[in-house]
Design an enzyme around this catalytic site. Structure first.
Site, PDB file in Angstrom:
ATOM      1  N   LYS A  43       0.794  -1.240   0.000  1.00 48.47           N
ATOM      2  CA  LYS A  43       0.000   0.000   0.000  1.00 48.47           C
ATOM      3  C   LYS A  43       0.823   1.285   0.000  1.00 48.47           C
ATOM      4  O   LYS A  43       0.373   2.304  -0.520  1.00 48.47           O
ATOM      5  CB  LYS A  43      -0.955   0.019   1.205  1.00 48.47           C
ATOM      6  CG  LYS A  43      -2.069  -0.993   1.092  1.00 48.47           C
ATOM      7  CD  LYS A  43      -3.058  -0.860   2.235  1.00 48.47           C
ATOM      8  CE  LYS A  43      -4.067  -1.977   2.181  1.00 48.47           C
ATOM      9  NZ  LYS A  43      -5.127  -1.835   3.177  1.00 48.47           N
ATOM     10  N   ASP A  78      -9.995   2.528   1.928  1.00 52.40           N
ATOM     11  CA  ASP A  78     -10.066   1.947   3.280  1.00 52.40           C
ATOM     12  C   ASP A  78     -10.775   2.886   4.261  1.00 52.40           C
ATOM     13  O   ASP A  78     -11.466   2.442   5.170  1.00 52.40           O
ATOM     14  CB  ASP A  78      -8.656   1.651   3.806  1.00 52.40           C
ATOM     15  CG  ASP A  78      -8.015   0.453   3.119  1.00 52.40           C
ATOM     16  OD1 ASP A  78      -8.749  -0.460   2.702  1.00 52.40           O
ATOM     17  OD2 ASP A  78      -6.775   0.439   2.992  1.00 52.40           O
ATOM     18  N   GLY A 107      -4.019   1.252  18.046  1.00 50.13           N
ATOM     19  CA  GLY A 107      -3.084   0.917  16.966  1.00 50.13           C
ATOM     20  C   GLY A 107      -2.691   2.167  16.206  1.00 50.13           C
ATOM     21  O   GLY A 107      -3.435   3.159  16.179  1.00 50.13           O
ATOM     22  N   ALA A 108      -1.515   2.114  15.608  1.00 50.33           N
ATOM     23  CA  ALA A 108      -1.021   3.291  14.872  1.00 50.33           C
ATOM     24  C   ALA A 108      -0.250   2.859  13.622  1.00 50.33           C
ATOM     25  O   ALA A 108       0.640   3.553  13.167  1.00 50.33           O
ATOM     26  CB  ALA A 108      -0.131   4.134  15.786  1.00 50.33           C
ATOM     27  N   GLY A 109      -0.621   1.700  13.072  1.00 44.76           N
ATOM     28  CA  GLY A 109       0.050   1.216  11.864  1.00 44.76           C
ATOM     29  C   GLY A 109      -0.689   1.662  10.613  1.00 44.76           C
ATOM     30  O   GLY A 109      -1.373   2.692  10.605  1.00 44.76           O
ATOM     31  N   ALA A 144      -3.307   0.359   8.877  1.00 44.64           N
ATOM     32  CA  ALA A 144      -4.770   0.375   8.914  1.00 44.64           C
ATOM     33  C   ALA A 144      -5.264   1.590   9.701  1.00 44.64           C
ATOM     34  O   ALA A 144      -6.240   2.247   9.326  1.00 44.64           O
ATOM     35  CB  ALA A 144      -5.294  -0.916   9.537  1.00 44.64           C
TER      36      ALA A 144
END
Ligand code: ATR
Length: 279
Positions: free
Chosen positions: A73, A109, A132-134, A136
């Site tokens: 991505k 997304d 989360g901080a990735g 996605a």
């Protein structure tokens, strides 16, 4: 089989990719609205080091649309002719449209993140806890703040939470502060905690979830994660990750074909395939 020499090819690339349900739902959609003579959707396992060659192939073969999943991505952006403003802001492309040899990147997304919530409630001024901080998390952070939500990001690695919070005007927290999610309206899991084969894990202690929460898990394999099961037991409203997957695909369908996707039908096909995977 209605494929002819005129059929346009769409596809998903990833590494690994064989678990992907994109071919099933896109092809089912083509068939449902009678465009399966015009379009076919396949998958290819493309290694990251082969991405440049793959893109040349997309142009040479005039492939109409390419959906990108892990690990492509971000890396794919440098090979594109144009990148849509939203995808630029998110910093990731999950959708490439080939218009007469010009490759343009999009991100759908974020729609997968906001549309399922907006079916239940408006995001305006809602307090969203993003775990989360990735990759996605970036699309989710963009989507919910775009719709007027107030964002708190909780991440194991606080530095990553801080970076994301700065970009999307949120607040950063370490997972040690997770108690404060009690006061949030929406809890969104964008970590890989709970993903198959580690179905026994959950990112949030059950006792912190209450019946006023909406809990959305970006994970869709398993269909119902431990987080969602426990949230349901606590009386919270839950949204399955399959809805995020479906909505990003519905938006891609329109970009590739110009037709509105048969959403209900694609959902039923997706749920059918997910139930097979669970067995
Ligand atoms: P994706 O593209 O699916 O978002 P990613 O970019 O690798 O994947 O991000 C994974 C996220 O899950 C990260 O926020 C990661 O936290 P770190 O930034 O601290 O690495 C989080 N994550 C993965 N395993 C975790 C675990 N066991 N506990 C808590 N968070 C975890």
């Amino acid at each position: 089989m209605k494929i002819t020499a005129k059929t346009k090819i769409c596809m998903v690339i990833g590494d690994p990719v064989k678990h992907s349900l994109s071919p099933q739902i896109h092809n089912a959609g083509y068939e449902k609205i009678g465009i399966d003579r015009d379009y076919v959707y396949i998958a290819a396992n493309v290694k990251i080091q082969d991405l440049a060659d793959f893109i040349k192939g997309v142009k040479a073969m005039q492939i109409r649309g390419v959906s990108c999943t892990i690990p492509h991505k971000i890396e794919v952006i440098k090979y594109l002719d144009e990148v849509d403003e939203i995808a630029k802001k998110i910093g990731a492309v999950n959708t490439i449209v080939n218009d007469h040899g010009i490759l343009k990147g999009y991100n759908t997304d974020w729609l997968g993140a906001v549309l399922p919530i907006e079916k239940i409630t408006s995001l305006k001024n809602k307090k969203v806890a993003l775990i989360g901080a990735g990759g996605a998390a970036r699309a989710i952070a963009y989507g919910v703040t775009q719709k007027g939500a107030k964002l708190k990001i909780y991440n194991r690695t606080i530095e990553k939470a801080c970076k994301l919070a700065k970009e999307f005007y949120g607040e950063a927290h370490s997972l040690n502060d997770i108690e404060s999610i009690k006061n949030m309206d929406i809890i969104f899991n964008a970590t890989s905690v709970g993903l198959h084969p580690k179905e026994n894990e959950t990112p949030i202690p059950k006792k912190l979830i209450t019946n006023h929460h909406i809990v959305f898990d970006a994970i869709y394999i398993p269909y119902e994660t431990r987080l969602l099961k426990e949230a349901k037991e606590q009386g919270a409203t839950i949204i399955h990750g399959s809805e995020m997957f479906l909505q990003q695909a519905v938006a891609q369908f329109k970009l590739y074909t110009g037709y509105d996707a048969p959403e209900e039908f694609m959902r039923s096909v997706l749920l059918h395939h997910l139930s097979i995977k669970e067995k």
